[in-house]
Design an enzyme around this catalytic site. Structure first.
Site, PDB file in Angstrom:
ATOM      1  N   CYS A 179       8.922 -57.713 -38.250  1.00  0.00           N
ATOM      2  CA  CYS A 179       8.409 -57.214 -39.530  1.00  0.00           C
ATOM      3  C   CYS A 179       9.292 -57.705 -40.676  1.00  0.00           C
ATOM      4  O   CYS A 179       9.315 -58.887 -40.971  1.00  0.00           O
ATOM      5  CB  CYS A 179       8.290 -55.683 -39.476  1.00  0.00           C
ATOM      6  SG  CYS A 179       7.254 -55.016 -40.790  1.00  0.00           S
ATOM      7  N   HIS A 221       5.429 -54.265 -34.268  1.00  0.00           N
ATOM      8  CA  HIS A 221       6.701 -53.638 -33.893  1.00  0.00           C
ATOM      9  C   HIS A 221       6.791 -53.359 -32.393  1.00  0.00           C
ATOM     10  O   HIS A 221       6.391 -52.281 -31.948  1.00  0.00           O
ATOM     11  CB  HIS A 221       6.846 -52.306 -34.629  1.00  0.00           C
ATOM     12  CG  HIS A 221       7.136 -52.444 -36.083  1.00  0.00           C
ATOM     13  ND1 HIS A 221       8.420 -52.585 -36.576  1.00  0.00           N
ATOM     14  CD2 HIS A 221       6.322 -52.459 -37.154  1.00  0.00           C
ATOM     15  CE1 HIS A 221       8.381 -52.679 -37.892  1.00  0.00           C
ATOM     16  NE2 HIS A 221       7.115 -52.612 -38.279  1.00  0.00           N
ATOM     17  N   GLU A 253       9.446 -52.611 -30.778  1.00  0.00           N
ATOM     18  CA  GLU A 253      10.449 -51.549 -30.549  1.00  0.00           C
ATOM     19  C   GLU A 253       9.856 -50.159 -30.753  1.00  0.00           C
ATOM     20  O   GLU A 253      10.424 -49.173 -30.304  1.00  0.00           O
ATOM     21  CB  GLU A 253      11.667 -51.774 -31.471  1.00  0.00           C
ATOM     22  CG  GLU A 253      11.532 -51.275 -32.896  1.00  0.00           C
ATOM     23  CD  GLU A 253      10.616 -52.118 -33.779  1.00  0.00           C
ATOM     24  OE1 GLU A 253       9.958 -53.046 -33.273  1.00  0.00           O
ATOM     25  OE2 GLU A 253      10.549 -51.826 -34.995  1.00  0.00           O
TER      26      GLU A 253
END
Lengths: 231, 92
Positions: A86, A203, A205
């Site tokens: 990002c 994302h 994570e």
């Protein structure tokens, strides 16, 4: 094997990345403060999401001049693995490790939610735990994720298999409706020609275990460890 | 010499400007039907102190535009440079 998560002033996904590596993978991980000039001892450096330096001027524009970025550039030059997520992707574009730039989303809206991604290349250090053509689900959260590059750059990216992920529908069809931000060719993630630097807007994570809504993101991190382990 | 540089950064013609398109559609809906195109950009004012010449200031601003103020992949820039107006006020 050790991961490093760069912390810029304004990073806000640094802790998510830290936990994904520590708890999802069970691999040692440390934060790297943006003011440091030393990234020795790390095997993979993650530039996390957020709003580094407030995203003033352009997303990632000021962050690329952080002291740590000189060290990250050298690290990448030596073949170290760098993953920008990002805002981290935006920093990699600004510093020239990856080609292209991000424009405001074509909807002009901040887009926040799960998207489907088609894996376009599963033979990289960041995607080898996936299969080409597989559809994975990851969340996005950005206002400037509209990937732009001139037609020659886009041609080079495609010809060299450097497009890692494209936005698609649930069946893997890459359509305009499945494109959340107007990115050219529905591009959601790319890598450099050497394959050791990758950037992606979604994302991983934030999706490393099922309780978060998806565990598909863990495969990105697992790819890195399997690459490093087999090296 | 003290100089003032006024920098304008806009998206390249070849790059779609979604903000500009949205502003244009707002203006059209207000009845300004002659607006063919709108480009949204950034306006930066730099105060430079102690330059040897306007040429030196100009070189510096051009370099700053290329390195930070504009992203050459998507943006173009232009700037004007002039002697800074005196700061005025009384010293006491």
């Amino acid at each position: 094997m050790k991961f490093g998560i760069v912390v810029f002033p304004g990073s806000n996904c640094d802790a998510d990345a830290y936990y994904a590596v520590r708890d999802g993978l069970g691999v040692p991980v440390e934060y790297i403060w943006h003011g440091t000039r030393d990234v020795g001892g790390f095997d993979c450096i993650v530039l996390p999401g957020g709003f580094a330096y407030g995203d003033y001027l352009r997303a990632g524009a000021i962050a690329r001049f952080s002291p740590v970025m000189d060290a990250v550039l050298e690290f990448a030059e030596r073949g170290g693995l760098v993953l920008g997520i990002c805002n981290g992707f935006q920093v990699l574009l600004e510093c020239g490790l990856l080609p292209g730039a991000m424009l405001r989303n074509d909807s002009l809206q901040f887009r926040c939610g799960y998207v489907n991604l088609k894996v376009e290349n599963a033979a990289t250090p960041f995607t080898n735990a996936l299969e080409r053509g597989r559809v994975i689900r990851l969340p996005i959260a950005h206002g400037e994720g509209n990937y732009y590059a001139d037609s020659q750059t886009l041609g080079n990216l495609q010809a060299a298999g450097r497009v890692l992920f494209r936005y698609c529908d649930g069946e893997g069809n890459v359509t305009a409706e499945a494109n959340p931000n107007g990115s050219l060719l529905n591009i959601a993630g790319i890598c450099n020609s050497r394959g050791n630097v990758a950037g992606m807007m979604p994302h991983p994570e934030r999706a490393y275990q099922r309780i978060l809504g998806s565990a598909d993101g863990l495969e990105i991190f697992r790819s890195v460890t399997s690459f490093l382990g087999g090296r | 010499m003290n100089l003032r540089a006024t920098v304008t950064v806009t998206l390249k013609r070849s790059v779609l400007d979604p903000q500009g398109a949205a502003v244009r559609s707002g203006l059209l809906s207000m009845g300004y039907d002659k607006v063919r195109d709108v480009r949204v950009g950034k306006h930066l004012v730099l105060e430079l102190d102690g330059c040897a010449s306007p040429e030196e200031g100009s070189r510096m601003v051009d370099e700053m535009c290329r390195r930070l103020l504009a992203n050459p992949v998507i943006e173009e820039y232009r700037f004007e440079i002039a002697e800074a107006p005196s700061r005025g006020g009384h010293e006491c």
